[in-house]
Enzyme design. Sequence first.
Site, PDB file in Angstrom:
ATOM      1  N   GLU A  50     -45.267   7.738  55.256  1.00 26.58           N
ATOM      2  CA  GLU A  50     -44.716   8.595  54.199  1.00 26.58           C
ATOM      3  C   GLU A  50     -44.257   9.956  54.713  1.00 26.58           C
ATOM      4  O   GLU A  50     -43.238  10.476  54.257  1.00 26.58           O
ATOM      5  CB  GLU A  50     -45.752   8.799  53.081  1.00 26.58           C
ATOM      6  CG  GLU A  50     -46.058   7.544  52.259  1.00 26.58           C
ATOM      7  CD  GLU A  50     -44.924   7.173  51.294  1.00 26.58           C
ATOM      8  OE1 GLU A  50     -44.000   7.980  51.100  1.00 26.58           O
ATOM      9  OE2 GLU A  50     -44.992   6.055  50.735  1.00 26.58           O
ATOM     10  N   ASN A  61     -35.712  12.376  45.450  1.00 27.47           N
ATOM     11  CA  ASN A  61     -35.340  10.997  45.119  1.00 27.47           C
ATOM     12  C   ASN A  61     -34.094  10.976  44.239  1.00 27.47           C
ATOM     13  O   ASN A  61     -33.741  11.973  43.621  1.00 27.47           O
ATOM     14  CB  ASN A  61     -36.500  10.316  44.384  1.00 27.47           C
ATOM     15  CG  ASN A  61     -37.773  10.334  45.197  1.00 27.47           C
ATOM     16  OD1 ASN A  61     -37.787   9.924  46.345  1.00 27.47           O
ATOM     17  ND2 ASN A  61     -38.851  10.847  44.604  1.00 27.47           N
ATOM     18  N   ASP A  63     -33.692   9.607  41.438  1.00 30.92           N
ATOM     19  CA  ASP A  63     -33.963   9.775  40.004  1.00 30.92           C
ATOM     20  C   ASP A  63     -34.312  11.222  39.660  1.00 30.92           C
ATOM     21  O   ASP A  63     -34.825  11.489  38.578  1.00 30.92           O
ATOM     22  CB  ASP A  63     -35.088   8.824  39.570  1.00 30.92           C
ATOM     23  CG  ASP A  63     -36.448   9.239  40.131  1.00 30.92           C
ATOM     24  OD1 ASP A  63     -36.518  10.171  40.971  1.00 30.92           O
ATOM     25  OD2 ASP A  63     -37.460   8.632  39.729  1.00 30.92           O
ATOM     26  N   SER A  65     -36.620  13.034  40.765  1.00 31.69           N
ATOM     27  CA  SER A  65     -37.998  13.405  41.069  1.00 31.69           C
ATOM     28  C   SER A  65     -38.085  13.784  42.551  1.00 31.69           C
ATOM     29  O   SER A  65     -37.144  13.565  43.307  1.00 31.69           O
ATOM     30  CB  SER A  65     -38.947  12.253  40.754  1.00 31.69           C
ATOM     31  OG  SER A  65     -38.761  11.184  41.668  1.00 31.69           O
ATOM     32  N   ASP A  67     -40.885  14.007  46.058  1.00 29.31           N
ATOM     33  CA  ASP A  67     -42.161  13.612  46.654  1.00 29.31           C
ATOM     34  C   ASP A  67     -42.684  14.751  47.526  1.00 29.31           C
ATOM     35  O   ASP A  67     -41.936  15.306  48.336  1.00 29.31           O
ATOM     36  CB  ASP A  67     -41.995  12.350  47.499  1.00 29.31           C
ATOM     37  CG  ASP A  67     -41.600  11.142  46.657  1.00 29.31           C
ATOM     38  OD1 ASP A  67     -41.940  11.105  45.461  1.00 29.31           O
ATOM     39  OD2 ASP A  67     -40.947  10.245  47.204  1.00 29.31           O
ATOM     40  N   ASN A  74     -45.440  11.968  43.874  1.00 30.55           N
ATOM     41  CA  ASN A  74     -44.210  12.048  43.074  1.00 30.55           C
ATOM     42  C   ASN A  74     -44.344  12.959  41.851  1.00 30.55           C
ATOM     43  O   ASN A  74     -45.334  12.908  41.121  1.00 30.55           O
ATOM     44  CB  ASN A  74     -43.810  10.636  42.636  1.00 30.55           C
ATOM     45  CG  ASN A  74     -42.491  10.625  41.909  1.00 30.55           C
ATOM     46  OD1 ASN A  74     -42.441  10.687  40.696  1.00 30.55           O
ATOM     47  ND2 ASN A  74     -41.403  10.558  42.667  1.00 30.55           N
TER      48      ASN A  74
END
Length: 148
Positions: A50, A61, A63, A65, A67, A74
Amino acid sequence: LRKLSDFLLLLVGHIEMFERCQWARTMKSYGMDGYWGISLANWMCLTYSESSYNTMAVNHNRDKSTDYGIFQINSRWWCNDTRIRTANGCHIMCEQLLSDNVDVAISCAKRVVRDPQGIAAWVGWRTHCKNQDVSKYLDGCGLDSSFL
Ligand SMILES: *[C@@H]1O[C@H](CO)[C@@H](O)[C@H](O)[C@H]1NC(C)=O
Protein backbone atom coordinates in the site's frame (compact mmCIF):
# COMPACT_ATOMS: atom_id res chain seq x y z
CA LEU A 1 36.15 4.29 -6.03
CA ARG A 2 34.91 0.76 -6.40
CA LYS A 3 35.21 0.23 -2.70
CA LEU A 4 33.27 3.42 -2.03
CA SER A 5 30.36 2.36 -4.24
CA ASP A 6 30.30 -1.06 -2.62
CA PHE A 7 30.13 0.66 0.73
CA LEU A 8 27.28 2.92 -0.36
CA LEU A 9 25.28 -0.02 -1.73
CA LEU A 10 25.79 -1.83 1.53
CA LEU A 11 24.66 1.25 3.44
CA VAL A 12 21.50 1.73 1.35
CA GLY A 13 20.62 -1.94 1.67
CA HIS A 14 21.14 -1.79 5.38
CA ILE A 15 18.93 1.27 5.86
CA GLU A 16 16.09 -0.22 3.83
CA MET A 17 16.25 -3.37 5.89
CA PHE A 18 16.51 -1.50 9.17
CA GLU A 19 13.32 0.38 8.39
CA ARG A 20 11.44 -2.77 7.39
CA CYS A 21 12.34 -4.58 10.60
CA GLN A 22 11.78 -1.44 12.67
CA TRP A 23 8.24 -1.24 11.32
CA ALA A 24 7.71 -4.95 11.95
CA ARG A 25 8.83 -4.53 15.58
CA THR A 26 6.61 -1.48 15.97
CA MET A 27 3.53 -3.30 14.69
CA LYS A 28 4.31 -6.25 16.92
CA SER A 29 4.52 -3.96 19.95
CA TYR A 30 1.01 -2.73 19.11
CA GLY A 31 -0.33 -6.29 19.18
CA MET A 32 -0.71 -6.61 15.42
CA ASP A 33 0.73 -10.14 15.17
CA GLY A 34 -2.41 -12.23 15.00
CA TYR A 35 -4.76 -9.28 15.38
CA TRP A 36 -8.16 -10.44 14.02
CA GLY A 37 -6.33 -13.57 12.88
CA ILE A 38 -3.93 -11.66 10.61
CA SER A 39 -0.25 -12.57 10.87
CA LEU A 40 2.45 -9.94 11.25
CA ALA A 41 3.91 -11.00 7.89
CA ASN A 42 0.56 -10.28 6.22
CA TRP A 43 0.37 -6.84 7.84
CA MET A 44 3.91 -6.22 6.59
CA CYS A 45 3.03 -7.29 3.06
CA LEU A 46 -0.13 -5.16 3.18
CA THR A 47 1.67 -2.00 4.30
CA TYR A 48 4.52 -2.58 1.86
CA SER A 49 2.15 -2.96 -1.08
CA GLU A 50 0.00 0.00 0.00
CA SER A 51 2.66 2.56 0.97
CA SER A 52 6.16 1.00 1.01
CA TYR A 53 6.03 1.64 4.81
CA ASN A 54 5.72 5.38 4.17
CA THR A 55 3.73 7.17 6.88
CA MET A 56 3.36 10.26 4.63
CA ALA A 57 1.85 8.45 1.62
CA VAL A 58 -1.19 10.23 0.12
CA ASN A 59 -2.95 8.93 -2.98
CA HIS A 60 -6.03 10.35 -4.66
CA ASN A 61 -8.65 8.01 -6.09
CA ARG A 62 -10.88 8.50 -9.11
CA ASP A 63 -13.98 8.66 -6.92
CA LYS A 64 -12.51 11.83 -5.30
CA SER A 65 -11.68 9.99 -2.07
CA THR A 66 -8.09 9.92 -0.81
CA ASP A 67 -6.00 7.21 0.84
CA TYR A 68 -3.80 8.28 3.77
CA GLY A 69 -0.68 7.01 5.44
CA ILE A 70 1.16 3.75 5.91
CA PHE A 71 -2.11 1.73 5.71
CA GLN A 72 -3.62 3.94 2.95
CA ILE A 73 -6.86 4.46 4.84
CA ASN A 74 -9.73 5.82 2.74
CA SER A 75 -11.41 9.17 3.37
CA ARG A 76 -14.88 8.08 2.21
CA TRP A 77 -15.29 5.48 4.93
CA TRP A 78 -12.77 5.92 7.70
CA CYS A 79 -11.44 9.46 8.18
CA ASN A 80 -12.45 13.06 7.58
CA ASP A 81 -10.41 15.30 5.27
CA THR A 82 -13.33 17.75 4.77
CA ARG A 83 -12.99 17.29 0.97
CA ILE A 84 -15.78 14.73 0.54
CA ARG A 85 -18.68 13.33 2.52
CA THR A 86 -17.40 10.63 4.85
CA ALA A 87 -18.74 7.94 7.15
CA ASN A 88 -15.61 8.64 9.28
CA GLY A 89 -15.66 5.19 10.87
CA CYS A 90 -12.46 5.84 12.81
CA HIS A 91 -13.69 9.28 14.05
CA ILE A 92 -10.45 11.02 13.11
CA MET A 93 -9.12 13.70 10.81
CA CYS A 94 -7.25 12.04 7.93
CA GLU A 95 -4.09 14.05 8.57
CA GLN A 96 -3.71 12.28 11.91
CA LEU A 97 -2.84 9.23 9.78
CA LEU A 98 0.23 11.05 8.40
CA SER A 99 2.50 10.88 11.41
CA ASP A 100 5.58 9.02 12.60
CA ASN A 101 3.53 8.42 15.73
CA VAL A 102 1.49 5.51 14.41
CA ASP A 103 -0.98 5.22 17.34
CA VAL A 104 -3.90 6.59 15.34
CA ALA A 105 -3.04 4.75 12.11
CA ILE A 106 -2.80 1.39 13.88
CA SER A 107 -6.02 1.91 15.87
CA CYS A 108 -7.83 2.80 12.65
CA ALA A 109 -6.38 -0.19 10.75
CA LYS A 110 -7.63 -2.42 13.57
CA ARG A 111 -11.08 -0.87 13.19
CA VAL A 112 -11.03 -1.39 9.40
CA VAL A 113 -10.08 -5.07 9.66
CA ARG A 114 -12.94 -5.74 12.12
CA ASP A 115 -15.45 -4.86 9.37
CA PRO A 116 -17.05 -7.81 7.52
CA GLN A 117 -14.64 -7.51 4.56
CA GLY A 118 -11.70 -7.96 6.91
CA ILE A 119 -8.25 -7.63 5.42
CA ALA A 120 -9.71 -7.95 1.92
CA ALA A 121 -10.72 -4.28 2.29
CA TRP A 122 -7.15 -3.51 1.15
CA VAL A 123 -6.71 -3.88 -2.62
CA GLY A 124 -2.93 -4.01 -2.14
CA TRP A 125 -3.30 -7.04 0.11
CA ARG A 126 -5.69 -8.83 -2.30
CA THR A 127 -3.38 -8.15 -5.25
CA HIS A 128 0.05 -8.78 -3.75
CA CYS A 129 -0.30 -10.78 -0.53
CA LYS A 130 -3.35 -13.04 -0.65
CA ASN A 131 -2.33 -16.69 -1.18
CA GLN A 132 1.35 -15.65 -1.36
CA ASP A 133 4.29 -16.66 0.80
CA VAL A 134 4.64 -13.45 2.80
CA SER A 135 7.31 -14.72 5.23
CA LYS A 136 10.02 -12.76 3.37
CA TYR A 137 8.69 -9.52 4.87
CA LEU A 138 10.03 -10.65 8.25
CA ASP A 139 13.28 -12.17 6.97
CA GLY A 140 16.26 -11.24 9.09
CA CYS A 141 14.18 -9.31 11.61
CA GLY A 142 14.57 -11.87 14.37
CA LEU A 143 10.82 -11.89 14.88
CA ASP A 144 9.27 -15.29 14.87
CA SER A 145 5.65 -14.81 13.96
CA SER A 146 3.38 -17.02 16.03
CA PHE A 147 0.81 -16.92 13.24
CA LEU A 148 1.19 -18.23 9.71
C1 LIG B 1 -15.32 16.79 9.26
O1 LIG B 1 -14.60 17.87 9.78
C2 LIG B 1 -15.22 19.12 9.58
C3 LIG B 1 -14.25 20.20 10.05
O2 LIG B 1 -13.89 19.99 11.39
C4 LIG B 1 -16.56 19.11 10.34
O3 LIG B 1 -17.22 20.34 10.14
C5 LIG B 1 -17.41 17.97 9.84
O4 LIG B 1 -18.61 17.87 10.61
C6 LIG B 1 -16.67 16.64 9.93
N1 LIG B 1 -17.46 15.59 9.32
C7 LIG B 1 -17.58 14.37 9.85
C8 LIG B 1 -18.48 13.44 9.14
O5 LIG B 1 -16.98 14.01 10.85
